[in-house]
Design a protein around this motif. Structure first.
Motif, PDB file in Angstrom:
ATOM      1  N   VAL A   1     -37.581   2.544  21.665  1.00 39.75           N
ATOM      2  CA  VAL A   1     -36.167   2.913  21.553  1.00 39.75           C
ATOM      3  C   VAL A   1     -35.417   1.863  21.315  1.00 39.75           C
ATOM      4  O   VAL A   1     -34.061   2.077  20.777  1.00 39.75           O
ATOM      5  CB  VAL A   1     -35.537   3.667  22.942  1.00 39.75           C
ATOM      6  CG1 VAL A   1     -36.382   4.730  23.490  1.00 39.75           C
ATOM      7  CG2 VAL A   1     -35.676   2.222  24.065  1.00 39.75           C
TER       8      VAL A   1
ATOM      9  N   PRO B   1     -30.502   2.021  24.451  1.00 39.46           N
ATOM     10  CA  PRO B   1     -29.214   2.999  23.890  1.00 39.46           C
ATOM     11  C   PRO B   1     -28.065   3.023  24.819  1.00 39.46           C
ATOM     12  O   PRO B   1     -28.194   2.692  25.862  1.00 39.46           O
ATOM     13  CB  PRO B   1     -29.973   4.114  23.536  1.00 39.46           C
ATOM     14  CG  PRO B   1     -31.454   3.820  23.897  1.00 39.46           C
ATOM     15  CD  PRO B   1     -31.631   2.788  24.716  1.00 39.46           C
TER      16      PRO B   1
ATOM     17  N   SER C   1     -39.209   6.075  27.550  1.00 37.61           N
ATOM     18  CA  SER C   1     -38.097   6.258  27.768  1.00 37.61           C
ATOM     19  C   SER C   1     -37.224   5.031  28.456  1.00 37.61           C
ATOM     20  O   SER C   1     -38.042   4.346  29.089  1.00 37.61           O
ATOM     21  CB  SER C   1     -37.925   7.399  28.837  1.00 37.61           C
ATOM     22  OG  SER C   1     -36.714   7.342  29.726  1.00 37.61           O
ATOM     23  N   SER C   2     -36.118   4.798  28.117  1.00 40.00           N
ATOM     24  CA  SER C   2     -35.202   3.505  28.662  1.00 40.00           C
ATOM     25  C   SER C   2     -35.130   3.917  30.172  1.00 40.00           C
ATOM     26  O   SER C   2     -34.318   2.926  30.802  1.00 40.00           O
ATOM     27  CB  SER C   2     -34.007   3.103  27.903  1.00 40.00           C
ATOM     28  OG  SER C   2     -33.181   4.055  27.987  1.00 40.00           O
ATOM     29  N   ALA C   3     -35.297   4.966  30.697  1.00 38.17           N
ATOM     30  CA  ALA C   3     -35.120   5.148  32.049  1.00 38.17           C
ATOM     31  C   ALA C   3     -33.586   5.195  32.428  1.00 38.17           C
ATOM     32  O   ALA C   3     -33.267   4.909  33.708  1.00 38.17           O
ATOM     33  CB  ALA C   3     -35.968   4.281  32.791  1.00 38.17           C
ATOM     34  N   GLN C   4     -32.702   5.353  31.404  1.00 36.48           N
ATOM     35  CA  GLN C   4     -31.034   5.401  31.944  1.00 36.48           C
ATOM     36  C   GLN C   4     -30.750   6.914  32.119  1.00 36.48           C
ATOM     37  O   GLN C   4     -29.869   7.281  33.097  1.00 36.48           O
ATOM     38  CB  GLN C   4     -30.404   4.825  30.706  1.00 36.48           C
ATOM     39  CG  GLN C   4     -30.899   3.476  30.514  1.00 36.48           C
ATOM     40  CD  GLN C   4     -29.902   2.866  29.338  1.00 36.48           C
ATOM     41  OE1 GLN C   4     -28.888   2.206  29.688  1.00 36.48           O
ATOM     42  NE2 GLN C   4     -30.046   3.384  28.040  1.00 36.48           N
ATOM     43  N   CYS C   5     -31.255   7.938  31.653  1.00 38.25           N
ATOM     44  CA  CYS C   5     -30.791   9.232  31.823  1.00 38.25           C
ATOM     45  C   CYS C   5     -31.853  10.176  32.553  1.00 38.25           C
ATOM     46  O   CYS C   5     -32.940  10.299  32.053  1.00 38.25           O
ATOM     47  CB  CYS C   5     -30.556   9.856  30.388  1.00 38.25           C
ATOM     48  SG  CYS C   5     -29.961   8.700  29.432  1.00 38.25           S
TER      49      CYS C   5
ATOM     50  N   CYS D   1     -34.059  12.562  30.737  1.00 38.62           N
ATOM     51  CA  CYS D   1     -35.120  11.759  29.755  1.00 38.62           C
ATOM     52  C   CYS D   1     -36.204  11.366  30.635  1.00 38.62           C
ATOM     53  O   CYS D   1     -37.324  11.757  30.314  1.00 38.62           O
ATOM     54  CB  CYS D   1     -34.476  11.038  28.709  1.00 38.62           C
ATOM     55  SG  CYS D   1     -35.634   9.923  27.867  1.00 38.62           S
TER      56      CYS D   1
ATOM     57  N   GLY E   1     -30.010  13.683  26.594  1.00 42.21           N
ATOM     58  CA  GLY E   1     -29.980  12.337  26.783  1.00 42.21           C
ATOM     59  C   GLY E   1     -28.844  11.607  26.153  1.00 42.21           C
ATOM     60  O   GLY E   1     -28.206  12.230  25.195  1.00 42.21           O
ATOM     61  N   ALA E   2     -28.570  10.188  26.345  1.00 47.22           N
ATOM     62  CA  ALA E   2     -27.666   9.461  25.401  1.00 47.22           C
ATOM     63  C   ALA E   2     -28.217   9.340  24.085  1.00 47.22           C
ATOM     64  O   ALA E   2     -27.417   9.180  23.269  1.00 47.22           O
ATOM     65  CB  ALA E   2     -27.588   8.278  26.203  1.00 47.22           C
ATOM     66  N   CYS E   3     -29.577   9.214  24.017  1.00 49.97           N
ATOM     67  CA  CYS E   3     -30.086   9.062  22.651  1.00 49.97           C
ATOM     68  C   CYS E   3     -31.061  10.366  22.594  1.00 49.97           C
ATOM     69  O   CYS E   3     -31.028  11.006  22.848  1.00 49.97           O
ATOM     70  CB  CYS E   3     -30.745   7.876  22.317  1.00 49.97           C
ATOM     71  SG  CYS E   3     -32.477   7.763  22.958  1.00 49.97           S
TER      72      CYS E   3
ATOM     73  N   HIS F   1     -34.165  10.387  21.858  1.00 51.78           N
ATOM     74  CA  HIS F   1     -35.494  10.128  22.583  1.00 51.78           C
ATOM     75  C   HIS F   1     -36.184  11.568  23.020  1.00 51.78           C
ATOM     76  O   HIS F   1     -37.192  11.897  22.667  1.00 51.78           O
ATOM     77  CB  HIS F   1     -35.602   9.041  23.220  1.00 51.78           C
ATOM     78  CG  HIS F   1     -37.017   8.811  23.637  1.00 51.78           C
ATOM     79  ND1 HIS F   1     -37.887   8.282  22.690  1.00 51.78           N
ATOM     80  CD2 HIS F   1     -37.693   8.626  24.866  1.00 51.78           C
ATOM     81  CE1 HIS F   1     -39.169   8.082  23.301  1.00 51.78           C
ATOM     82  NE2 HIS F   1     -39.003   8.136  24.539  1.00 51.78           N
ATOM     83  N   PRO F   2     -35.291  12.203  23.950  1.00 52.49           N
ATOM     84  CA  PRO F   2     -35.955  13.192  24.558  1.00 52.49           C
ATOM     85  C   PRO F   2     -36.102  14.494  23.535  1.00 52.49           C
ATOM     86  O   PRO F   2     -36.881  15.201  23.411  1.00 52.49           O
ATOM     87  CB  PRO F   2     -34.957  13.622  25.571  1.00 52.49           C
ATOM     88  CG  PRO F   2     -33.967  12.765  25.580  1.00 52.49           C
ATOM     89  CD  PRO F   2     -34.159  11.516  24.672  1.00 52.49           C
TER      90      PRO F   2
HETATM   91  S1  SF4 Z   1     -32.204   9.445  26.369  1.00 52.08           S
HETATM   92 FE1  SF4 Z   1     -32.343   7.486  25.339  1.00 52.08          FE
HETATM   93  S2  SF4 Z   1     -30.860   6.373  26.436  1.00 52.08           S
HETATM   94 FE2  SF4 Z   1     -31.481   8.061  28.005  1.00 52.08          FE
HETATM   95  S3  SF4 Z   1     -33.269   7.214  29.226  1.00 52.08           S
HETATM   96 FE3  SF4 Z   1     -33.861   8.444  27.068  1.00 52.08          FE
HETATM   97  S4  SF4 Z   1     -34.251   6.824  25.846  1.00 52.08           S
HETATM   98 FE4  SF4 Z   1     -32.913   5.989  27.459  1.00 52.08          FE
END
Ligand code: SF4
Ligand SMILES: Cc1cc2nc3c(=O)[nH]c(=O)nc-3n(C[C@H](O)[C@H](O)[C@H](O)COP(=O)(O)O)c2cc1C
Ligand code: SF4
Lengths: 389, 74
Positions: A150, A168, A309-313, A316, A354-356, A358-359
């Protein structure tokens, strides 16, 4: 000839003398270049395929002489090699594109964001930069992109350069509104910028794309292909499918699986792939040999994407992990109906949440696997047991 | 043009306690992992007060109104 990789052998960075001798000096384009870019209909080559002209218009509208040009050479897609090859061999084409963007968008900074593991590419870009004039050099700073999937996403790149964290962020604000240090920012892939350098000289893009042929071929690697080149042509340029091919992954880990026979006639052209509900994405074409188990392959890639995953959302982080676990259970213990149903339900639940993206990319990939390998997913048996039987 | 409102959630801020789904079950359900799935489209007029309450009571201020424009008859 108008192409990205024309010129001397692709063994190292082309010198400025050779580059300028071949293509002439960088043209002095102005604000009207944006119209040329819009007319060229060039789409981004970092994965999303967004029209570059539209993005430049948005940054130009917001720039008060303080914009930032972020050159995205993170190339986080594990199978992709095309951005590295381009930076390592034609660095001045990328730099030309970046400096043209800086001039047209009245930018005060150009940032090279290059994957930390892509050492030859970074060295080539810095060597090329050292050959440029001082006015250009003074605009530029270089940042090593962390080797995470990411980290190449545009908001993650901006976050990293501004605050040192390559995750992200929530959009809006969009990069063209508030990007690096809060300034309007153009985030553009290195291949897209190389096309900009050609468009500024010839009025049109090369009509070619860089793709990476990966998986079951004798000579995996990067090719520059015409828009009329089919996947079958590209695979035969890579030595042909080394085993009978079961399927082809078009567009890398955010792309789609296709039956091999359906994939062969497809043209490697953004517009043409779109009309088939596909995308060129980052340009990875992965060939799955008939001998490989598609269920296990899919489970492996899902585990990778879940781990990235950046594990923020929540949707996701938890959703991709749950999807990867369900795929893995099927791969290791054989098909069970509960997990098949969960896969169908959860892919719908995770998409767009998700915020980005990725999912979204991960579930597009997984849904295509469930479609293309429906038979295998419905009747999978663990391999050791299957072999013993 | 009439102005309408939809709900959006900041996925990074939201920590999925699901309070919003209790306050506005007509529009918000929770996924398997406790995170809100919000019905697409504008908030029906009669639910606006409840939506307002959900936005105000979200403990991490992750829920927000987003203005959407719709031309009459569109
Ligand atoms: S959707 Fe994007 S920002 Fe959110 S956890 Fe997944 S990788 Fe991270
Ligand atoms: C998870 C994720 C990873 C990405 N990684 C990259 C990358 O490594 N390199 C890249 O150029 N774009 C990457 N992108 C796309 C960027 O967000 C952005 O769209 C792109 O750099 C814009 O340039 P382009 O329009 O020229 O393609 C990624 C996007 C996502 C969602
Ligand atoms: S109340 Fe807020 S934090 Fe809790 S689930 Fe709803 S949006 Fe998320």
């Amino acid at each position: 000839m108008n192409s990205l990789l024309a010129g001397p052998p692709l063994t190292g960075p082309e010198s400025l003398a050779s580059h300028a001798g071949r293509l002439g000096p960088m043209p002095a384009v102005g604000a009207r270049f944006i119209d040329t870019l819009v007319q060229s209909r060039i789409a981004g080559r970092g994965g999303a395929g967004f029209p570059a002209g539209t993005k430049w218009q948005a940054v130009a509208t917001h720039s008060r002489g303080d914009a930032v040009v972020l050159v995205n050479g993170a190339e986080g897609e594990p199978q992709s090699k095309k951005d590295r090859l381009l930076m390592s061999t034609r660095p001045h084409l990328v730099l030309d594109g970046a400096f043209i963007a800086a001039r047209v968008l009245r930018a005060r900074r150009v940032i090279l964001y290059i994957g930390e593991r892509h050492r030859a590419a970074r060295a080539a870009m810095l060597q090329a930069l050292a050959e440029r004039n001082e006015t250009e050099r003074r605009l530029v700073s270089e940042h090593a992109a962390p080797a995470r999937y990411v980290a190449g996403a545009e908001s993650a790149a901006i976050h990293f350069i501004t605050e040192g964290v390559a995750t992200p962020t929530t959009m809006p604000p969009y990069p063209f509104e508030r990007g690096v240090d809060g300034k309007p920012t153009l985030v553009q892939n290195v291949e897209t910028l190389a096309q900009v350098a050609l468009i500024a000289r010839y009025g049109e893009p090369s009509g070619t794309s860089l793709v990476t042929i990966a998986g079951g071929v004798p000579r995996p690697g990067v090719l520059e292909v015409e828009s009329t080149t089919t996947i079958a042509d590209a695979v035969s340029l890579a030595g042909g499918a080394s085993d009978q091919a079961r399927a082809v992954l078009v567009g890398g880990y955010f792309g789609r699986w296709m039956e091999a026979r359906d994939a062969w006639p497809l043209r490697l052209d953004q517009g043409s792939l779109r009309s088939h509900g596909l995308a060129l994405g980052c340009g990875v074409i992965g060939v799955l040999p008939a001998g490989r188990c598609p269920v296990c392959e899919t489970a492996g890639i899902m585990r990778y994407l879940a781990g990235e995953s950046s594990a923020q959302c929540g949707p996701c982080f938890f959703g991709l992990r749950a999807l990867a676990d369900a795929c893995t259970r099927i791969a290791e213990h054989g098909t069970n109906r509960d997990d098949l149903q969960r896969l169908d339900r959860w892919t719908e639940d995770v998409r767009g949440r998700g915020a980005c993206r990725h999912p979204d990319g991960a579930v597009i990939f997984l849904q295509s696997a469930l479609q293309t390998f429906g038979r295998e997913f419905a009747g999978h048996r663990p391999h050791s047991a299957a072999e013993a039987a | 043009m009439t102005k309408e409102f939809a709900l959006t959630v900041d996925r990074i801020k939201c920590d999925g306690r699901g309070l919003c789904a209790e306050l506005l079950p007509e529009m918000i359900r929770l996924d398997e992992w406790g995170y809100p799935i919000i019905a697409a489209g504008p908030i029906p007029q009669h639910l606006i007060p409840l939506a307002q309450r959900a936005v105000e009571d979200c403990p991490v201020l992750a829920l927000a109104f987003r203005r959407t424009e719709r031309s009459k008859g569109g």
